[in-house]
Design an enzyme around this catalytic site. Sequence first.
Site, PDB file in Angstrom:
ATOM      1  N   LYS A  19       0.861  -1.193   0.000  1.00  0.00           N
ATOM      2  CA  LYS A  19       0.000   0.000   0.000  1.00  0.00           C
ATOM      3  C   LYS A  19       0.892   1.236   0.000  1.00  0.00           C
ATOM      4  O   LYS A  19       1.787   1.358   0.841  1.00  0.00           O
ATOM      5  CB  LYS A  19      -0.901   0.015   1.230  1.00  0.00           C
ATOM      6  CG  LYS A  19      -1.712   1.306   1.395  1.00  0.00           C
ATOM      7  CD  LYS A  19      -2.285   1.432   2.786  1.00  0.00           C
ATOM      8  CE  LYS A  19      -1.231   1.691   3.841  1.00  0.00           C
ATOM      9  NZ  LYS A  19      -0.656   3.065   3.763  1.00  0.00           N
TER      10      LYS A  19
ATOM     11  N   ASP B  92      -5.367   0.927   8.513  1.00  0.00           N
ATOM     12  CA  ASP B  92      -5.132   0.653   7.102  1.00  0.00           C
ATOM     13  C   ASP B  92      -5.792  -0.634   6.613  1.00  0.00           C
ATOM     14  O   ASP B  92      -5.784  -0.917   5.410  1.00  0.00           O
ATOM     15  CB  ASP B  92      -3.624   0.554   6.820  1.00  0.00           C
ATOM     16  CG  ASP B  92      -2.938   1.912   6.820  1.00  0.00           C
ATOM     17  OD1 ASP B  92      -3.637   2.927   6.650  1.00  0.00           O
ATOM     18  OD2 ASP B  92      -1.705   1.948   6.989  1.00  0.00           O
TER      19      ASP B  92
END
EC number: 2.7.1.148
Length: 284
Positions: A13, A133
């Site tokens: 990510k 996240d």
Amino acid sequence: MRAPPVTEFAPAKINLCLHVTGQRADGYHLLDSVVAFAGVGDRLEASLTLGEASLALGGPFGPELPAGGDNLVLRAARAVAPDLALAFTLEKNLPPASGIGGGSADAAAAVRAVLRLRGGAADPGVVQALGADVPVCLASRPARMRGIGERLDLLERFPPGWIVLANPRVEVPTPAVFRALSRKENPPLPDALPHWPDMAALAGWLALQRNDLEPPALAVAPVIGEVLMMLRAQAGQLLSRMSGSGATCFALFAEEAAARAAAAALTVARPGWWVAPAPLYPGN
């Protein structure tokens, strides 16, 4: 008949920009970030077992992780399906604590694996409790992430392109970076995001945005400045910035050949660094 094992990819990510817009009373920071995912990451295999839940670690960074019950993979599986006993094997290809969501991506992969084996859907509140996240990593698609990670807007028209990730193999603790952040209330991203027809347009827009954690991370780990300098010196790079709270930095490229050439040059110049070229996942 027992279900066959399933395998999930846990992509890196990348916070292409990250604005810290405030801090809640409970200490959580409020963010406004454009997030993308790259074609480099960890791989997680899961299978049902008659014994106790377990996690085997492999890959170049497996030895750096705990394999016990505190590992995010096992925590995620317990949270989503406490009644299932699962045996996991994690191929850890992303460096830990590096600002590219490796642990959250692994947790999200565990959730996806559980759902494939058990069926049904995951409770959003349970997913959010695993980490800020984890919801965006569960989607693994370009997105705008706001709040503490619970407000997601998937970006459907995201341009294709390439990225080079570089980490000097220095762990930068996220709490230390936030402690060094001098200002907690900063302007958010524009209300409406533009359409980016290609990677050059995206990079041009990103250049007007920020990663508010980059200055404090530089104070904690000055080597990040060297990583950025070397990325910006590569032919064809459109934008270079730190991801998340560091220490991984990235450079955007329009073409695969330029990205691979840049990664090769960095690997030769800094053989002790972790460097990886990868395609960026476009929106669907």
